[in-house]
Design a protein around this motif. Sequence first.
Motif, PDB file in Angstrom:
ATOM      1  N   SER A   1      -5.304  -4.823  -4.830  1.00  0.00           N
ATOM      2  CA  SER A   1      -5.905  -4.050  -3.981  1.00  0.00           C
ATOM      3  C   SER A   1      -5.151  -3.670  -2.990  1.00  0.00           C
ATOM      4  CB  SER A   1      -7.176  -4.759  -3.537  1.00  0.00           C
ATOM      5  OG  SER A   1      -8.313  -4.884  -4.654  1.00  0.00           O
ATOM      6  N   TYR A   2      -4.860  -2.298  -2.737  1.00  0.00           N
ATOM      7  CA  TYR A   2      -3.976  -1.916  -1.797  1.00  0.00           C
ATOM      8  C   TYR A   2      -4.723  -0.916  -0.992  1.00  0.00           C
ATOM      9  CZ  TYR A   2      -0.117  -3.935  -4.250  1.00  0.00           C
ATOM     10  OH  TYR A   2       0.623  -4.662  -5.115  1.00  0.00           O
ATOM     11  N   THR A   3      -4.423  -0.595   0.335  1.00  0.00           N
ATOM     12  CA  THR A   3      -4.774   0.362   0.959  1.00  0.00           C
ATOM     13  C   THR A   3      -3.835   1.422   1.257  1.00  0.00           C
ATOM     14  OG1 THR A   3      -6.371  -0.977   2.287  1.00  0.00           O
ATOM     15  CG2 THR A   3      -5.877   1.123   3.352  1.00  0.00           C
TER      16      THR A   3
ATOM     17  N   GLY B   1       0.901  -1.067   0.114  1.00  0.00           N
ATOM     18  CA  GLY B   1       0.000   0.044   0.019  1.00  0.00           C
ATOM     19  C   GLY B   1       0.940   1.411  -0.261  1.00  0.00           C
TER      20      GLY B   1
ATOM     21  N   PRO C   1      -8.625   2.837  -0.011  1.00  0.00           N
ATOM     22  CA  PRO C   1      -8.366   1.836  -0.801  1.00  0.00           C
ATOM     23  C   PRO C   1      -8.195   1.979  -2.288  1.00  0.00           C
ATOM     24  CG  PRO C   1     -10.747   1.621  -0.570  1.00  0.00           C
ATOM     25  CD  PRO C   1     -10.147   2.764   0.322  1.00  0.00           C
ATOM     26  N   TYR C   2      -7.266   1.532  -3.041  1.00  0.00           N
ATOM     27  CA  TYR C   2      -7.065   1.775  -4.500  1.00  0.00           C
ATOM     28  C   TYR C   2      -6.591   0.385  -5.141  1.00  0.00           C
ATOM     29  CZ  TYR C   2      -2.018   2.230  -3.410  1.00  0.00           C
ATOM     30  OH  TYR C   2      -0.815   1.832  -2.788  1.00  0.00           O
ATOM     31  N   ALA C   3      -6.693   0.352  -6.486  1.00  0.00           N
ATOM     32  CA  ALA C   3      -6.110  -0.779  -7.220  1.00  0.00           C
ATOM     33  C   ALA C   3      -5.028  -0.282  -8.208  1.00  0.00           C
ATOM     34  CB  ALA C   3      -7.347  -1.570  -8.108  1.00  0.00           C
TER      35      ALA C   3
ATOM     36  N   GLU D   1       1.706   3.523  -3.388  1.00  0.00           N
ATOM     37  CA  GLU D   1       1.179   4.890  -3.556  1.00  0.00           C
ATOM     38  C   GLU D   1       2.208   6.203  -3.688  1.00  0.00           C
ATOM     39  OE1 GLU D   1      -2.218   6.648  -0.512  1.00  0.00           O
ATOM     40  OE2 GLU D   1      -0.056   6.134   0.400  1.00  0.00           O
TER      41      GLU D   1
END
Length: 349
Positions: A128-130, A67, A136-138, A71
């Motif tokens: 999928s990550y946080t 994550g 959350p985002y992909a 990011e």
Amino acid sequence: MHMKRFAAVSLLVFALAPRAFPQAWETVVPGGATVCSDGSPYRFFVHRGDASKLLIEFEGGGACWSGSTCEADVYNRRIISDPETARQTGQLQGIYDRTNAENPLKDYTHVYIPYCTGDLHWGNSTASYTGLAGAPYAIQHKGAVNATTALNWAGENVAAPSQVVVAGCSAGGYGAALWSAKIARAYPGARMVQLADSAAGVVPEGFFTTTLASWNVADAWPSFIPDLALDRVDPSTLTLPKLYTSVASFFPAASFSQFNTRTDTVQIFFYALSKGSITPNDAADWSAKMVSNVEQISAESPNFRAFLAAGTEHCVINRPSFFTETVGGRKFSDWVRSLLEGGDPGQVR
């Protein structure tokens, strides 16, 4: 030779120019399932040359696996390179400089595989990550899907080369290391040389447990090599030397190689990122482990050669230093030429 032995991916190839090879780079927009990590379109590039000599190059550009890393701005999210624009503005250097007589790759048909998926060209997943703020985002880790389209194009358009070079710097070096196995199997009549630039694989123990799961590497992974079958490999103990020695042993007629500088600042940064902390000892620690990795592969693989240079530079194949980097009186470009010609360039330290 047809590359459909790679994973099947739809490929829409535009009509390419005639056999009188142009000086320009051509763009292929494959469509289908190809995509960059942020959802933007994928494309790859081709420069036609001698059809008996094929250079497959994997672009570098960072990596991400969590994550926080996915990011951060530590990897390419979309395609930012265009070799034709670089050619027109006089920016092509190193192995791209087709006007330099010292370039041993100047006559090759060059398939350039851009990188925008954060997975070392290995993945086929929508992860999928946080993020750090809890949102959350992909990420589209589709490096293996994208690479497959370019390799299929090569199989259809450069069917029977006598020489195949699989190269890449940084993340592209890991792409070259892994994909070299499937490429060697796809071109059994060619002599293959693999060259990884600035990709020594120094990571903490257990690192591949996270990445292999996040990226889903099955499509790129050479499971046909018994030592590397995914149902037998323990990701918690997997290392880059293990990958090299297994592939090199399975293809004893091929040549495998690495270039590294002893205090590569970019590789040191990613080593610290992979272990989750930055310490004053990172440079010395990374350098010692890099040398250890190279020596382990060299000891176990008679068909592996390494060139270790002083300094902090990251990536040499795309720089003027490709022609000037010298260790013990051996110029790197001459060392590469010897490797390509089937000689023994030696271990350069």
